[in-house]
Design an enzyme around this catalytic site. Sequence first.
Site, short mmCIF file in Angstrom:
data_model
loop_
_atom_site.label_atom_id
_atom_site.label_comp_id
_atom_site.label_asym_id
_atom_site.label_seq_id
_atom_site.Cartn_x
_atom_site.Cartn_y
_atom_site.Cartn_z
N ASP A 13 3.37 2.80 2.59
CA ASP A 13 2.37 2.59 1.54
C ASP A 13 1.40 3.75 1.39
O ASP A 13 0.23 3.57 1.02
CB ASP A 13 1.58 1.29 1.78
CG ASP A 13 2.48 0.08 1.82
OD1 ASP A 13 3.52 0.10 1.12
OD2 ASP A 13 2.18 -0.88 2.54
N LYS A 16 3.74 7.10 -1.89
CA LYS A 16 4.92 7.93 -2.11
C LYS A 16 5.41 7.84 -3.56
O LYS A 16 5.74 8.85 -4.18
CB LYS A 16 6.07 7.49 -1.17
CG LYS A 16 5.72 7.61 0.30
CD LYS A 16 6.83 7.07 1.20
CE LYS A 16 6.99 5.57 1.15
NZ LYS A 16 5.86 4.79 1.68
N GLY A 40 7.85 -1.10 -1.54
CA GLY A 40 7.18 -1.40 -2.82
C GLY A 40 6.46 -0.13 -3.22
O GLY A 40 5.47 0.25 -2.60
N HIS A 41 7.00 0.58 -4.20
CA HIS A 41 6.43 1.86 -4.62
C HIS A 41 5.76 1.68 -5.99
O HIS A 41 6.43 1.38 -6.97
CB HIS A 41 7.52 2.94 -4.68
CG HIS A 41 8.11 3.24 -3.32
ND1 HIS A 41 9.07 4.18 -3.10
CD2 HIS A 41 7.84 2.70 -2.09
CE1 HIS A 41 9.38 4.22 -1.80
NE2 HIS A 41 8.64 3.31 -1.18
N GLN A 223 9.15 3.32 3.45
CA GLN A 223 8.43 3.06 4.71
C GLN A 223 7.71 4.35 5.16
O GLN A 223 7.36 5.17 4.33
CB GLN A 223 9.37 2.54 5.80
CG GLN A 223 9.88 1.13 5.55
CD GLN A 223 11.00 1.02 4.55
OE1 GLN A 223 12.02 1.65 4.70
NE2 GLN A 223 10.83 0.22 3.52
#
Length: 422
Positions: A13, A16, A40-41, A223
Amino acid sequence: MAVDVLLGLQWGDEGKGKIVDFLADRYQLVCRFQGGPNAGHTLWIDGKKTVLHTIPSGIFHSHLTNVIGNGVVIDPITLMKEITALEASGNEVRSRLKIAKKAHLILPTHKMLDMASEASKGEAKIGSTLRGIGPCYMDKTGRNGLRIGDILSANFDSKYNALKEKHEHLLRLYPAFDFNLAGEEKLWFEAIQQIRSLDLIDAEYYLADALKSGKNILAEGAQGIMLDIDFGTYPYVTSSNTITSGVCSGLGVPPSCIREVIGVTKAYCTRVGSGPFPSELLDEDGNRIREAGNEFGSTTGRPRRCGWLDLPQLKYAAMITGTTHLAITKLDVLNNFEEIAVAEKYKLEAGDSENIPYDLIDEVKGVSHSQHKGWMRDLASDTYDNLPQEVKQYLKYLEQKLGLPITYISTGPGREELIVRQ
Ligand code: GDP
Ligand code: IMO
Ligand code: MG
């Protein structure tokens, strides 16, 4: 013709997705190489928020191709939901997306096994995203898994049933719990049917040809380094290699192609899920960072644990990944802090250390900090030159300690809220 790599240097988080979306213009391909929908991007484009879980963050750029590599584990339901949502808001997806046939499939029973395993661990649970990641990679390395390419074979259903049966056998080792397996399976097979019409490729050949013809690739990590299966805070990690070498095994490209490694770090530190976090703040400062940074998980909505930047941890991550450039995000979150601290050393039984010990839980007795003057003002629409002196000092200090240039400075979630130093 090279592969640049973008990785999270902390516990995930780091922002990225935002940086990949910004950099995508420079590339012809953006590829995910590990992880799955545990990621989750978040991308904010023209005031609209999108959270990508499986699809690479280059998807909003019409000129480039996005590849989901063999190292990724795919939940068909999540993937199709993502595609449908993007298409519903007017984005072209299918012509821009290719999926490696060798990528593994997450079955509904993988999710059940993840849930059962976590519940059985009680206090010692990993804090997994419950997306079935661990059990799916276990089947991959145990040589039992199903892959995207299998969905094209005539006996796919029997392969599925054999693996499901094995999972049901394992599930009997755990107490029963509520899960609508029949309902999930229905959705899963519907999604599989839709995936059959997507562009399923031999990605290693496709990428080798792309490199041969002079194309540039950006490999998008999911990650963070501290969640790496080998070098993270084991066992509180994810089940894939999040480090640079994961790019080679997760895409089938040789190490000699790798050029830049862009390491992304927040201006502070967060972690979601269980496990050691030496610079964690359990006081009011931690709450202030969480509020100012809106630190709630993009995938699960869980509050993220917050703390100061951790230099031994960052140095370790930079060392293992061969980071060449740093991107620092969420600097604006510290706008209202009069003082900013950075963990400089770990206190161990044997004295202070700048290295990460084998066992962070038992061996780290505390951290010693350096203090930095805050800037106490908004950073919106600044260029590097007119950033407050205190920001420049903070960045210079980090560059000196880490021995790396900070090339990207993010001052807000939006695509344009980024300062690039060439
Ligand atoms: P990722 O998984 O590394 O892509 O990061 P996430 O999307 O899970 O979490 C990063 C969060 O911070 C998202 O909500 C982003 O919109 C947000 N974000 C990214 N960069 C910045 C920044 O510079 N400032 C602020 N305030 N938010 C940011
Ligand atoms: P992105 O790509 C933050 C964490 C989980 C848990 C551990 C294992 O958005 O940075 P898993 O579901 O992989 O078995 O969970 O890893 N985790 C993440 N934390 N960001 C992520 O992805 C994460 N993916 C997994 O919270 O502690
Ligand atoms: Mg995330």
